[in-house]
Design an enzyme around this catalytic site. Structure first.
Site, PDB file in Angstrom:
ATOM      1  N   GLY A 152       1.371   0.546  -7.434  1.00 33.95           N
ATOM      2  CA  GLY A 152      -0.008   0.920  -7.288  1.00 33.95           C
ATOM      3  C   GLY A 152      -0.362   0.433  -5.681  1.00 33.95           C
ATOM      4  O   GLY A 152       0.192  -0.739  -5.495  1.00 33.95           O
ATOM      5  N   GLN A 212      -5.357  -2.455   1.291  1.00 37.28           N
ATOM      6  CA  GLN A 212      -4.120  -3.198   1.449  1.00 37.28           C
ATOM      7  C   GLN A 212      -3.300  -2.942   2.541  1.00 37.28           C
ATOM      8  O   GLN A 212      -2.154  -3.504   3.063  1.00 37.28           O
ATOM      9  CB  GLN A 212      -3.124  -3.034   0.113  1.00 37.28           C
ATOM     10  CG  GLN A 212      -3.971  -3.707  -1.008  1.00 37.28           C
ATOM     11  CD  GLN A 212      -2.770  -3.641  -2.352  1.00 37.28           C
ATOM     12  OE1 GLN A 212      -2.955  -2.626  -3.116  1.00 37.28           O
ATOM     13  NE2 GLN A 212      -2.052  -4.697  -2.715  1.00 37.28           N
ATOM     14  N   CYS A 235       0.290  -8.796  -7.078  1.00 38.03           N
ATOM     15  CA  CYS A 235      -0.320  -7.835  -6.335  1.00 38.03           C
ATOM     16  C   CYS A 235       0.605  -7.921  -4.981  1.00 38.03           C
ATOM     17  O   CYS A 235       1.139  -9.149  -4.538  1.00 38.03           O
ATOM     18  CB  CYS A 235      -1.786  -8.329  -6.058  1.00 38.03           C
ATOM     19  SG  CYS A 235      -2.680  -7.457  -4.999  1.00 38.03           S
ATOM     20  N   LEU A 236       0.687  -6.559  -4.359  1.00 34.72           N
ATOM     21  CA  LEU A 236       1.672  -6.807  -2.976  1.00 34.72           C
ATOM     22  C   LEU A 236       0.895  -7.474  -2.281  1.00 34.72           C
ATOM     23  O   LEU A 236       1.660  -8.051  -1.256  1.00 34.72           O
ATOM     24  CB  LEU A 236       1.704  -5.411  -2.660  1.00 34.72           C
ATOM     25  CG  LEU A 236       2.478  -4.427  -3.510  1.00 34.72           C
ATOM     26  CD1 LEU A 236       2.602  -3.073  -3.113  1.00 34.72           C
ATOM     27  CD2 LEU A 236       3.837  -4.977  -3.596  1.00 34.72           C
ATOM     28  N   HIS A 261      -6.746  -2.617 -11.725  1.00 32.10           N
ATOM     29  CA  HIS A 261      -6.208  -3.381 -10.771  1.00 32.10           C
ATOM     30  C   HIS A 261      -6.651  -2.712  -9.430  1.00 32.10           C
ATOM     31  O   HIS A 261      -7.319  -3.362  -8.613  1.00 32.10           O
ATOM     32  CB  HIS A 261      -4.721  -3.597 -10.732  1.00 32.10           C
ATOM     33  CG  HIS A 261      -4.221  -4.620  -9.682  1.00 32.10           C
ATOM     34  ND1 HIS A 261      -3.791  -5.876  -9.953  1.00 32.10           N
ATOM     35  CD2 HIS A 261      -4.069  -4.404  -8.592  1.00 32.10           C
ATOM     36  CE1 HIS A 261      -3.399  -6.419  -9.017  1.00 32.10           C
ATOM     37  NE2 HIS A 261      -3.671  -5.483  -7.907  1.00 32.10           N
ATOM     38  N   GLU A 262      -6.273  -1.295  -9.124  1.00 34.77           N
ATOM     39  CA  GLU A 262      -6.594  -0.610  -8.177  1.00 34.77           C
ATOM     40  C   GLU A 262      -8.095  -0.397  -7.944  1.00 34.77           C
ATOM     41  O   GLU A 262      -8.434  -0.507  -6.772  1.00 34.77           O
ATOM     42  CB  GLU A 262      -5.535   0.599  -7.715  1.00 34.77           C
ATOM     43  CG  GLU A 262      -4.336   0.469  -8.103  1.00 34.77           C
ATOM     44  CD  GLU A 262      -3.652  -0.472  -7.147  1.00 34.77           C
ATOM     45  OE1 GLU A 262      -4.037  -0.873  -6.091  1.00 34.77           O
ATOM     46  OE2 GLU A 262      -2.488  -1.079  -7.578  1.00 34.77           O
ATOM     47  N   HIS A 305      -9.553  -3.402  -6.457  1.00 32.10           N
ATOM     48  CA  HIS A 305      -9.256  -3.686  -4.940  1.00 32.10           C
ATOM     49  C   HIS A 305     -10.298  -2.728  -4.218  1.00 32.10           C
ATOM     50  O   HIS A 305     -10.645  -3.239  -3.056  1.00 32.10           O
ATOM     51  CB  HIS A 305      -7.946  -3.138  -4.557  1.00 32.10           C
ATOM     52  CG  HIS A 305      -6.830  -3.696  -4.725  1.00 32.10           C
ATOM     53  ND1 HIS A 305      -6.741  -4.912  -3.778  1.00 32.10           N
ATOM     54  CD2 HIS A 305      -5.747  -3.909  -5.326  1.00 32.10           C
ATOM     55  CE1 HIS A 305      -5.772  -5.658  -3.907  1.00 32.10           C
ATOM     56  NE2 HIS A 305      -4.834  -4.914  -4.820  1.00 32.10           N
TER      57      HIS A 305
END
Ligand code: NI
Length: 169
Positions: free
Chosen positions: A45, A50, A92-93, A134-135, A138
């Protein structure tokens, strides 16, 4: 084009993103680039903030390229319904090398626009439910570490500060 992933500490990750209003070729290119950047970073994702773009836009593929049908574009997503609970490891990236146990809803229904601006609803369970939450977080300037204990969160922040000082973040 593969974008570099913005890391924790950049203010773009903690602010409310702007709605997507124009669904044109530029947006299609951005979505393509987001998938490419997500795969390059080995993620399932990715949210636009990001890659430094403060827009209400995210991409998800919980099958990681296995099923083309699983590729989801979420523009202006809203969480409609959350059911049950799941507890599991989450990362998380934008906070690489860290993972924590996070409790999330088990079954989640989201309403969003696709790359053409068409509204759709989709219900996901387990990993997909987690990705929806999660997304969407963000896009509202919220990171998964806001869902863990203050003690664990401070520990991660302290470790990141050390990495920043060492020039390794
Ligand atoms: Ni993330």
């Amino acid at each position: 084009m593969i974008y570099p992933i913005v890391k924790y500490g950049d203010p773009v990750l903690e602010k409310q993103a702007e709605p997507v209003t124009v669904f044109d070729d530029e947006l299609k290119k951005l979505v393509e680039d987001m998938f490419e950047s997500m795969y390059a970073a080995h993620g399932v994702g990715l949210a636009a903030p990001q890659i430094g773009i403060s827009k209400h836009l995210a991409v998800i593929d919980v099958t990681f390229k296995e099923d083309p049908e699983a590729k989801l574009v979420l523009a202006n997503p809203q969480i409609l319904h959350v059911e049950g609970k799941q507890r599991g490891s989450e990362g998380c990236l934008s906070i690489p090398e860290f993972r924590e146990e996070v409790t999330r809803g088990k079954k989640v229904t989201v309403r969003a626009q696709d790359v053409n601006g068409k509204w759709y609803e989709k219900t996901g369970e387990d990993l997909l439910a987690r990705a929806f939450l999660h997304e969407t977080d963000h896009l509202n300037g919220k990171l998964y570490i806001s869902h863990i204990s203050a003690l664990k969160r401070d520990l991660i922040k302290r470790k990141i500060r050390k990495l920043v000082k060492a020039g390794e973040w």
